[in-house]
Design an enzyme around this catalytic site. Structure first.
Site, PDB file in Angstrom:
ATOM      1  N   CYS A 186      -5.267  -9.681   2.886  1.00 49.80           N
ATOM      2  CA  CYS A 186      -6.194  -8.768   3.515  1.00 49.80           C
ATOM      3  C   CYS A 186      -7.531  -9.534   4.073  1.00 49.80           C
ATOM      4  O   CYS A 186      -7.869  -9.548   5.175  1.00 49.80           O
ATOM      5  CB  CYS A 186      -6.325  -7.691   2.333  1.00 49.80           C
ATOM      6  SG  CYS A 186      -5.332  -6.554   2.250  1.00 49.80           S
ATOM      7  N   VAL A 192       0.781  -1.143  -0.041  1.00 46.87           N
ATOM      8  CA  VAL A 192       0.102  -0.097   0.047  1.00 46.87           C
ATOM      9  C   VAL A 192       0.935   1.198  -0.009  1.00 46.87           C
ATOM     10  O   VAL A 192       0.703   2.193  -0.963  1.00 46.87           O
ATOM     11  CB  VAL A 192      -0.756   0.128   1.156  1.00 46.87           C
ATOM     12  CG1 VAL A 192      -1.613   1.223   1.331  1.00 46.87           C
ATOM     13  CG2 VAL A 192      -2.052  -1.061   0.876  1.00 46.87           C
TER      14      VAL A 192
HETATM   15  P1  NAD Z   1       3.170  -4.928   3.953  1.00 46.37           P
HETATM   16  O1  NAD Z   1       3.257  -5.815   5.196  1.00 46.37           O
HETATM   17  O2  NAD Z   1       3.508  -5.436   2.914  1.00 46.37           O
HETATM   18  O3  NAD Z   1       3.942  -3.429   4.487  1.00 46.37           O
HETATM   19  C1  NAD Z   1       3.933  -2.724   5.516  1.00 46.37           C
HETATM   20  C2  NAD Z   1       5.448  -2.054   5.671  1.00 46.37           C
HETATM   21  O4  NAD Z   1       5.509  -1.389   6.987  1.00 46.37           O
HETATM   22  C3  NAD Z   1       6.620  -2.896   6.017  1.00 46.37           C
HETATM   23  O5  NAD Z   1       7.452  -2.582   5.013  1.00 46.37           O
HETATM   24  C4  NAD Z   1       7.220  -2.881   7.155  1.00 46.37           C
HETATM   25  O6  NAD Z   1       8.327  -2.835   7.478  1.00 46.37           O
HETATM   26  C5  NAD Z   1       6.698  -1.176   7.448  1.00 46.37           C
HETATM   27  N1  NAD Z   1       6.809  -0.831   8.935  1.00 46.37           N
HETATM   28  C6  NAD Z   1       6.203  -1.749   9.951  1.00 46.37           C
HETATM   29  N2  NAD Z   1       6.370  -0.847  11.199  1.00 46.37           N
HETATM   30  C7  NAD Z   1       6.902   0.133  10.751  1.00 46.37           C
HETATM   31  C8  NAD Z   1       7.270   1.315  11.568  1.00 46.37           C
HETATM   32  N3  NAD Z   1       7.149   1.403  12.711  1.00 46.37           N
HETATM   33  N4  NAD Z   1       7.742   2.277  10.921  1.00 46.37           N
HETATM   34  C9  NAD Z   1       7.887   2.332   9.683  1.00 46.37           C
HETATM   35  N5  NAD Z   1       7.662   1.228   8.711  1.00 46.37           N
HETATM   36  C10 NAD Z   1       7.086   0.377   9.474  1.00 46.37           C
HETATM   37  O7  NAD Z   1       1.689  -4.184   4.331  1.00 46.37           O
HETATM   38  P2  NAD Z   1       0.656  -3.865   3.464  1.00 46.37           P
HETATM   39  O8  NAD Z   1       0.048  -5.118   2.499  1.00 46.37           O
HETATM   40  O9  NAD Z   1       1.161  -2.879   2.558  1.00 46.37           O
HETATM   41  O10 NAD Z   1      -0.580  -3.217   4.083  1.00 46.37           O
HETATM   42  C11 NAD Z   1      -0.451  -2.177   4.874  1.00 46.37           C
HETATM   43  C12 NAD Z   1      -2.004  -1.787   5.549  1.00 46.37           C
HETATM   44  O11 NAD Z   1      -2.852  -1.723   4.525  1.00 46.37           O
HETATM   45  C13 NAD Z   1      -2.407  -3.004   6.045  1.00 46.37           C
HETATM   46  O12 NAD Z   1      -3.332  -2.532   7.282  1.00 46.37           O
HETATM   47  C14 NAD Z   1      -3.238  -3.540   5.251  1.00 46.37           C
HETATM   48  O13 NAD Z   1      -4.470  -4.499   5.826  1.00 46.37           O
HETATM   49  C15 NAD Z   1      -3.873  -2.663   4.441  1.00 46.37           C
HETATM   50  N6  NAD Z   1      -4.169  -2.819   2.911  1.00 46.37           N
HETATM   51  C16 NAD Z   1      -3.417  -3.624   2.336  1.00 46.37           C
HETATM   52  C17 NAD Z   1      -3.663  -3.817   1.016  1.00 46.37           C
HETATM   53  C18 NAD Z   1      -3.110  -4.806   0.100  1.00 46.37           C
HETATM   54  O14 NAD Z   1      -3.539  -4.931  -1.017  1.00 46.37           O
HETATM   55  N7  NAD Z   1      -1.769  -5.316   0.539  1.00 46.37           N
HETATM   56  C19 NAD Z   1      -4.920  -3.322   0.525  1.00 46.37           C
HETATM   57  C20 NAD Z   1      -5.787  -2.626   1.004  1.00 46.37           C
HETATM   58  C21 NAD Z   1      -5.496  -2.398   2.581  1.00 46.37           C
END
Ligand code: NAD
Length: 451
Positions: free
Chosen positions: A261, A11
């Site tokens: 998700c 995201v």
């Molecule tokens: P992800 O696990 O791919 O990425 C999360 C990132 O956050 C990682 O790179 C991690 O290192 C970083 N992170 C963790 N703690 C941190 C901190 N304290 N400071 C800075 N960076 C930090 O997650 P994602 O798939 O991108 O999802 C993120 C959010 O969006 C989640 O809540 C998910 O449910 C939501 N979401 C995801 C999608 C999807 O398709 N993947 C779609 C809609 C919503």
């Protein structure tokens, strides 16, 4: 506009790149130093169609940078997007530790007014916790906007730049207007921004994911019954999808839903209902049906060989939870492969993008290969888990030649059962009559779907 994005996963990276592409100056920050090093070199850490080119273009233009330094990121952006993970915790609720850590860090480093924009999927009421955590660390004023993300992996750039809708949940009109302005380049055809209060915005995201997951589980249950009664779920899917009140989307049966998700968000919504004295019976059934479907499909493969897989080898096509992504989190393929291994089968597998990610989860137990057809050599069956385009019209003669027996288990209903039977395959799919191979006459030359 100057903005920062905390968290450079699916995201955060897509949001950062797309906002930068529309002219904003974006700093993306993450705690994962290796990830940031790769991104600084212009190498995307995820596979997403179109991302790589867009990212490099923005970096070259000097509008997009990556850092592990939270302080400089917080100082840069007047708007700070939070896109860190909210995984499932041991009690089933969403783990908010990363979100709250980020809130505190933003508070510590703020040097003036900021708008905090929450993109992570967070349970209803989280905005109050974030506001408290951040407020405890700073004297500076700030506003909060809940902006849940609805992108689909595999089509994330398209979804982000042409969204069905953008949800903005805030109690402060001016803050919501600043975020609205940022989304204007994606609203050229029509305005699709919906404003509401933060709790409703948070709930909208969970309700949307639960509804989509429920449609998939519903169709998987209908498919199971179709198979038992000799009906064809594909005909039923087209029949009900033609009803405008129902529509065609998310009606494909398969080997169960997965990804980062649906499973965790469905679980989190169940927990939220329970902890508020409002059990969500349909959502709980959706989750139960999905677990059953993943097991049922894998079990149908195992049963075909009589429970014990010793001396048998399966080839798996597709490891990602769906096509056009390298994400293997909660992938039905991973769940299935683990069951095959437990039952004694040897397994080799191929995925166009997710091989390395699957190797991290499965270790050496599975032979992950880089070639779609070579992976079939001396296997007893092909099991298909992901609907990558290159699996849709394969070379069936080559498949038959390489497999020990021409046997396909298709968890995506990619092929025509009649045609496969004519080509001499035992072919089993989801919710459609299983076809045994037909004897091939000398004169017969069945056309493949490619012809
Ligand atoms: P992800 O696990 O791919 O990425 C999360 C990132 O956050 C990682 O790179 C991690 O290192 C970083 N992170 C963790 N703690 C941190 C901190 N304290 N400071 C800075 N960076 C930090 O997650 P994602 O798939 O991108 O999802 C993120 C959010 O969006 C989640 O809540 C998910 O449910 C939501 N979401 C995801 C999608 C999807 O398709 N993947 C779609 C809609 C919503």
């Amino acid at each position: 506009m100057k903005l920062s994005v905390v968290g450079t996963g699916y995201v955060g990276l897509v949001a950062g790149v797309c906002f930068s592409d529309s002219g904003n100056h974006v700093v993306c920050v993450d705690v994962d130093g290796e990830k940031i090093k790769k991104l600084q070199r212009g190498v995307p850490t995820i596979f997403e169609p179109g991302l790589s080119e867009m990212m490099r273009k923005c970096q070259a233009a000097g509008r997009l940078s990556f850092t592990t330094d939270m302080k400089s990121a917080v100082e840069h952006g007047r708007l700070i997007f939070v896109a860190v993970g909210t995984p499932e915790s041991s009690d089933g609720s969403a783990d908010l530790s990363a979100v709250l850590d980020v809130a505190r860090a933003i508070g510590r480093f703020m040097d003036g007014y900021r708008v905090i924009v929450m993109k992570s999927t967070v349970p209803v009421g989280t905005h109050l916790k974030v506001i408290d955590a951040l407020g405890a660390e700073t004297e500076h004023p700030f506003d909060y906007v809940s902006n849940p993300e609805f992108m689909k992996e595999g089509a994330a750039i398209e979804d982000f730049t042409k969204p069905d809708r953008v949800i903005l949940g805030s109690t402060n009109h001016a803050a919501a207007e600043v975020v609205r302005e940022l989304y204007q380049p994606f609203m050229r055809k029509s305005e699709r921004i919906l404003t509401m209060d933060p709790a409703s915005a948070e709930m909208t995201k969970y309700a949307a994911n639960a509804m989509l997951a429920m449609r998939i589980s519903f169709m998987n249950e209908i498919a199971h019954l179709c198979a038992g009664l000799g009906a064809d779920v594909d005909a039923v899917r087209r029949g009900i999808g033609a009803d405008r009140r129902i529509g065609n989307a998310f009606l494909f049966p398969g080997a169960g839903y997965g990804g980062s998700c649906f499973p965790k968000d469905v679980q989190s919504l169940i927990s939220l209902g329970e902890s508020n004295g409002c059990p969500l019976l349909l959502v709980a059934a959706t989750q139960k049906a999905n677990v059953a479907q993943r097991n049922r499909f894998a079990q149908s493969v195992i049963d075909h060989f009589g429970e014990n897989g010793q001396g048998k080898k399966l080839a798996v096509w597709g490891l990602a939870f769906k096509a056009h992504t390298d994400d293997v989190r909660e992938s039905p393929a991973i769940v299935g492969i683990r069951r095959f291994l437990e039952a004694g089968f040897a397994v080799s597998a191929f995925d166009p993008e997710a091989g390395d990610q699957a190797r991290d989860l499965l270790g050496k137990a599975v032979e992950i290969q880089n070639e779609q057809y070579e992976v079939l050599r001396a296997c007893d069956a092909l099991v298909i888990y992901t609907d990558w385009p290159q699996f849709r019209t394969p070379d069936f003669d080559e498949i038959a030649k390489l497999l020990r027996t021409p046997t396909i288990f298709d968890g995506r209903n990619l092929y025509d059962p009649g045609l496969l039977a004519k080509r001499g395959f035992f072919y089993s799919s989801v919710g459609r009559p299983t076809r045994s191979p037909e004897p091939r006459s000398v004169t017969e030359n069945p056309s493949s779907p490619r012809d």
